[in-house]
Scaffold this motif. Sequence first.
Motif, PDB file in Angstrom:
ATOM      1  N   GLU A 198       0.843  -1.187   0.000  1.00 30.55           N
ATOM      2  CA  GLU A 198       0.000   0.000   0.000  1.00 30.55           C
ATOM      3  C   GLU A 198       0.883   1.243   0.000  1.00 30.55           C
ATOM      4  OE1 GLU A 198      -2.233  -0.740   3.597  1.00 30.55           O
ATOM      5  OE2 GLU A 198      -0.797   0.380   4.821  1.00 30.55           O
ATOM      6  N   LYS A 199       0.353   2.324  -0.537  1.00 30.70           N
ATOM      7  CA  LYS A 199       1.054   3.607  -0.568  1.00 30.70           C
ATOM      8  C   LYS A 199       0.118   4.673  -0.011  1.00 30.70           C
ATOM      9  CE  LYS A 199       4.702   2.077  -2.941  1.00 30.70           C
ATOM     10  NZ  LYS A 199       6.083   2.065  -2.424  1.00 30.70           N
ATOM     11  N   HIS A 200       0.576   5.408   0.987  1.00 29.03           N
ATOM     12  CA  HIS A 200      -0.233   6.450   1.608  1.00 29.03           C
ATOM     13  C   HIS A 200       0.038   7.787   0.929  1.00 29.03           C
ATOM     14  CE1 HIS A 200      -1.040   9.708   4.502  1.00 29.03           C
ATOM     15  NE2 HIS A 200      -2.017   8.934   4.945  1.00 29.03           N
ATOM     16  N   ALA A 201      -1.012   8.374   0.359  1.00 28.31           N
ATOM     17  CA  ALA A 201      -0.889   9.692  -0.273  1.00 28.31           C
ATOM     18  C   ALA A 201      -2.277  10.210  -0.611  1.00 28.31           C
ATOM     19  CB  ALA A 201      -0.043   9.616  -1.546  1.00 28.31           C
ATOM     20  N   THR A 238       1.588   9.407  -7.561  1.00 36.83           N
ATOM     21  CA  THR A 238       2.349   9.374  -8.806  1.00 36.83           C
ATOM     22  C   THR A 238       2.001   8.123  -9.607  1.00 36.83           C
ATOM     23  OG1 THR A 238       4.217   8.137  -7.878  1.00 36.83           O
ATOM     24  CG2 THR A 238       4.252  10.556  -7.652  1.00 36.83           C
ATOM     25  N   GLU A 239       2.331   8.148 -10.875  1.00 32.16           N
ATOM     26  CA  GLU A 239       2.100   6.969 -11.713  1.00 32.16           C
ATOM     27  C   GLU A 239       2.904   5.783 -11.200  1.00 32.16           C
ATOM     28  OE1 GLU A 239       2.291   5.559 -16.415  1.00 32.16           O
ATOM     29  OE2 GLU A 239       3.025   7.541 -15.830  1.00 32.16           O
ATOM     30  N   ALA A 240       4.123   6.042 -10.743  1.00 30.36           N
ATOM     31  CA  ALA A 240       4.970   4.959 -10.231  1.00 30.36           C
ATOM     32  C   ALA A 240       4.351   4.320  -8.984  1.00 30.36           C
ATOM     33  CB  ALA A 240       6.362   5.489  -9.920  1.00 30.36           C
ATOM     34  N   GLU A 241       3.786   5.139  -8.104  1.00 35.24           N
ATOM     35  CA  GLU A 241       3.142   4.610  -6.899  1.00 35.24           C
ATOM     36  C   GLU A 241       1.912   3.791  -7.260  1.00 35.24           C
ATOM     37  OE1 GLU A 241       4.352   8.028  -3.607  1.00 35.24           O
ATOM     38  OE2 GLU A 241       2.572   8.309  -4.886  1.00 35.24           O
ATOM     39  N   TYR A 242       1.111   4.322  -8.169  1.00 34.34           N
ATOM     40  CA  TYR A 242      -0.092   3.615  -8.629  1.00 34.34           C
ATOM     41  C   TYR A 242       0.292   2.262  -9.240  1.00 34.34           C
ATOM     42  CZ  TYR A 242      -4.194   2.528 -11.488  1.00 34.34           C
ATOM     43  OH  TYR A 242      -5.266   1.894 -12.084  1.00 34.34           O
ATOM     44  N   ASP A 243       1.287   2.282 -10.145  1.00 30.27           N
ATOM     45  CA  ASP A 243       1.704   1.048 -10.813  1.00 30.27           C
ATOM     46  C   ASP A 243       2.240   0.028  -9.818  1.00 30.27           C
ATOM     47  OD1 ASP A 243       0.959   1.982 -13.282  1.00 30.27           O
ATOM     48  OD2 ASP A 243       2.978   2.571 -13.916  1.00 30.27           O
ATOM     49  N   ALA A 244       2.993   0.492  -8.826  1.00 32.71           N
ATOM     50  CA  ALA A 244       3.568  -0.429  -7.840  1.00 32.71           C
ATOM     51  C   ALA A 244       2.472  -1.186  -7.101  1.00 32.71           C
ATOM     52  CB  ALA A 244       4.450   0.337  -6.852  1.00 32.71           C
ATOM     53  N   VAL A 245       1.440  -0.453  -6.677  1.00 33.58           N
ATOM     54  CA  VAL A 245       0.337  -1.084  -5.942  1.00 33.58           C
ATOM     55  C   VAL A 245      -0.438  -2.034  -6.839  1.00 33.58           C
ATOM     56  CG1 VAL A 245      -1.858  -0.642  -4.778  1.00 33.58           C
ATOM     57  CG2 VAL A 245       0.129   0.793  -4.270  1.00 33.58           C
ATOM     58  N   MET A 246      -0.803  -1.584  -8.025  1.00 34.56           N
ATOM     59  CA  MET A 246      -1.596  -2.421  -8.926  1.00 34.56           C
ATOM     60  C   MET A 246      -0.827  -3.650  -9.405  1.00 34.56           C
ATOM     61  SD  MET A 246      -4.649  -1.417  -9.274  1.00 34.56           S
ATOM     62  CE  MET A 246      -5.667   0.008  -8.902  1.00 34.56           C
ATOM     63  N   PRO A 258      -9.630   6.686   2.845  1.00 32.16           N
ATOM     64  CA  PRO A 258      -9.040   7.910   2.304  1.00 32.16           C
ATOM     65  C   PRO A 258      -7.517   7.883   2.342  1.00 32.16           C
ATOM     66  CG  PRO A 258     -10.897   8.445   3.696  1.00 32.16           C
ATOM     67  CD  PRO A 258     -10.651   6.966   3.873  1.00 32.16           C
ATOM     68  N   ASN A 259      -6.916   8.394   1.292  1.00 36.94           N
ATOM     69  CA  ASN A 259      -5.459   8.468   1.113  1.00 36.94           C
ATOM     70  C   ASN A 259      -4.832   7.133   0.710  1.00 36.94           C
ATOM     71  OD1 ASN A 259      -5.233  11.311   1.890  1.00 36.94           O
ATOM     72  ND2 ASN A 259      -5.673  10.581   3.969  1.00 36.94           N
ATOM     73  N   PHE A 260      -5.669   6.149   0.424  1.00 41.08           N
ATOM     74  CA  PHE A 260      -5.186   4.854  -0.062  1.00 41.08           C
ATOM     75  C   PHE A 260      -6.039   4.404  -1.255  1.00 41.08           C
ATOM     76  CE2 PHE A 260      -3.755   4.983   4.315  1.00 41.08           C
ATOM     77  CZ  PHE A 260      -2.475   4.434   4.275  1.00 41.08           C
ATOM     78  N   THR A 261      -6.317   5.318  -2.167  1.00 38.57           N
ATOM     79  CA  THR A 261      -7.252   5.019  -3.247  1.00 38.57           C
ATOM     80  C   THR A 261      -6.749   3.901  -4.164  1.00 38.57           C
ATOM     81  OG1 THR A 261      -8.149   7.261  -3.196  1.00 38.57           O
ATOM     82  CG2 THR A 261      -8.482   6.008  -5.220  1.00 38.57           C
ATOM     83  N   ALA A 262      -5.483   3.896  -4.501  1.00 41.21           N
ATOM     84  CA  ALA A 262      -4.956   2.836  -5.371  1.00 41.21           C
ATOM     85  C   ALA A 262      -5.094   1.474  -4.696  1.00 41.21           C
ATOM     86  CB  ALA A 262      -3.507   3.113  -5.734  1.00 41.21           C
TER      87      ALA A 262
END
Length: 265
Positions: A104-107, A113-121, A161-165
């Motif tokens: 998970e990424k908190h933001a 960022t795209e990199a954060e989104y891609d990492a989670v997915m 909230p803050n963990f949408t991805a």
Amino acid sequence: MRLDGKVALVTGSSQGIGQEIVLHLAAIGADVVINYRSHPEGAQETLEKVNAIGGKCYLAECPHSQAYSIQADLGNVDMVRELITESIEHFGKLDILVNNAGIEKHAPFWEVTEAEYDAVMNVNLKGVFFATQTFVQHLIETNRPGKVINISSVHEELPFPNFTAYCASKGGMRMMTRNLAVELGALGITINNVAPGAIETPINTQLLNNPEKLQALLNNIPLGRLGHPQDVASLVAFLASEDANYITGSTFVVDGGLLWNYQEQ
């Protein structure tokens, strides 16, 4: 409830919930594949704990499960496929896949960022998709039934909230599970989700060390405590067993009642 003669792979099993799942499955007779990405020492600890289960047995019916450890990044599809292949090569087959690895990424949404989104997915959904696909291909080739158990989250249902991805990945897992239950049922393959709430694991160290935030969370949990990894692992063990042969496409929430009592602070 036994898993003698079965082989199970648990992704992300060097610590926390994944490690406890490995130990529960081994305790009821399964041979187990331990997967880790960046904590070989944790994987070694898990392996040693599995070996200790057999070492403590003095009765003929006690399990003497074997364990094998494989490094793989679940965000890399080539490594995911190799993980399944190596597991099969080592034990000769694979009967149970537990898709536990997740990040998970908190933001705030507007800062992700795209990199954060891609990492989670990539880890939480894409990796699960292709691990399951490779496992199913093996079962089809060997004409055998099998079981897939995904470790989802209450956040496949509950906004966070803050963990949408992260929430989107778990929502995707929920729909994938329902869809595959229909596609794979005729093959004798079941697939289910286990959705933990707040569990006392290393990922929650910061929360555990913040008494104010911890108490606010506990106020939302009717049972008044955080969950323990074994609370999740015992349900996974049941779903992996023949006792759960008629269960597929379902999500089982393990959260002490949090989902139905949660209020954002």
